[in-house]
Design an enzyme around this catalytic site. Structure first.
Site, short mmCIF file in Angstrom:
data_model
loop_
_atom_site.label_atom_id
_atom_site.label_comp_id
_atom_site.label_asym_id
_atom_site.label_seq_id
_atom_site.Cartn_x
_atom_site.Cartn_y
_atom_site.Cartn_z
N ARG A 22 -0.44 8.23 79.62
CA ARG A 22 -1.58 8.02 78.71
C ARG A 22 -2.73 8.90 79.22
O ARG A 22 -3.30 8.64 80.27
CB ARG A 22 -1.97 6.54 78.74
CG ARG A 22 -2.89 6.14 77.60
CD ARG A 22 -3.50 4.76 77.87
NE ARG A 22 -4.41 4.82 78.99
CZ ARG A 22 -4.67 3.80 79.82
NH1 ARG A 22 -4.10 2.64 79.63
NH2 ARG A 22 -5.50 3.93 80.83
N TYR A 77 -9.24 3.47 88.10
CA TYR A 77 -7.97 3.12 88.74
C TYR A 77 -7.04 4.32 88.90
O TYR A 77 -5.90 4.16 89.32
CB TYR A 77 -7.27 2.03 87.91
CG TYR A 77 -7.26 2.37 86.43
CD1 TYR A 77 -6.29 3.20 85.89
CD2 TYR A 77 -8.28 1.91 85.59
CE1 TYR A 77 -6.31 3.55 84.56
CE2 TYR A 77 -8.31 2.25 84.25
CZ TYR A 77 -7.32 3.07 83.74
OH TYR A 77 -7.35 3.43 82.42
N HIS A 132 -7.86 3.47 78.21
CA HIS A 132 -7.31 2.49 77.29
C HIS A 132 -8.20 2.34 76.06
O HIS A 132 -7.73 2.17 74.94
CB HIS A 132 -7.16 1.13 77.99
CG HIS A 132 -6.68 0.05 77.10
ND1 HIS A 132 -5.36 -0.05 76.71
CD2 HIS A 132 -7.33 -0.96 76.47
CE1 HIS A 132 -5.23 -1.09 75.91
NE2 HIS A 132 -6.40 -1.66 75.74
#
Ligand code: TPP
Ligand code: MG
Length: 221
Positions: free
Chosen positions: A140, A152, A144
């Protein structure tokens, strides 16, 4: 997220993580009862494969030999949770053995690898031998959501995966095989950008739906 196009057999995505997976048992059973040569392809994430419905669905599809392909898009993260912290196995496809069905892991950024794995799973489904779990390793690129600060992971990790862009790799192979020219590649890209821009203009010029339609398509048991 919630796109669906029933006329084209796209039964829709689901806002509940893992919520779309069980639909495949109903669809698979319907195909089996009607005796058509259709195959149900259900696509879900790495996070979804840690939900209960994933396991229940694989079990039921397996015992009934349903014509279903379980395609796990392992993009390395479920929101901010990396797969290394969420699984105690190397490959999600290993879970297939618990349901006595084939499980394969492929380079999800390689068009041909994905095509071959899905074609083999479809052939197996059509011959009445039941489901297959196909895990596609990919990434990805973006956060998000817009508010995701991506603390992270490192920029270097994102950069390394961006270099494996599946669309560019596919185009390179087509160009090397003389099936596509660089001009044609540019024309395809321009056309795609144009159609997105047109869709944007259309959406912005469209009237908002009337408040009276707010409950349409909404139901609860
Ligand atoms: C049942 C449920 N729990 C939590 C959420 C919040 N949530 C939205 S997306 C997401 C992560 C999904 O990860 P994955 O399945 O890997 O899909 P990806 O976003 O990587 O495509 C979570 C936990 C949700 N929508 N539904
Ligand atoms: Mg994911």
């Amino acid at each position: 997220m919630h796109i669906a196009d029933v006329e084209r057999n796209n039964l829709g995505a689901n806002g509940i993580v893992g919520g779309g997976v069980p639909m495949s048992v109903g669809v698979g059973l319907s195909i089996q009862m009607r005796g058509t040569d259709q195959v149900c392809l259900t696509i879900f994430g790495d996070g979804a494969s840690n939900t209960g419905p994933f396991h229940e669905t694989l079990n039921m599809a397996s015992i009934w030999d349903l014509p279903v392909i379980f395609l796990c898009e392992n993009n390395q993260y479920a929101m901010s949770m990396p797969v290394a912290r969420a699984f105690n196995i190397e490959y999600i496809s290993q879970r297939a053995c618990a349901y006595n069905i084939p499980g394969v892991t492929v380079d999800g950024n390689d068009f041909f690898a994905v095509y071959d794995a899905v074609a083999a799973a479809a052939a197996r489904a059509r011959s009445g031998n039941g489901p297959t779990l196909v895990e596609c390793l990919t990434y990805r690129w973006r956060g998000h959501s817009r508010s995701d600060r991506q603390l992270y992971r490192t920029r270097e990790e994102v950069k390394q995966w961006r270099e494996k862009d599946p669309i560019l790799r596919f185009a390179d192979k087509l160009i090397a095989a003389k099936l596509l020219t660089e001009e044609e590649q540019e024309a395809i890209k321009d056309k795609a950008i144009q159609s997105i821009e047109q869709a944007l203009v259309y959406a912005e010029a469209s009237p908002s739906p009337d408040v009276s339609t707010i409950m349409e398509g909404v139901y609860a048991d």
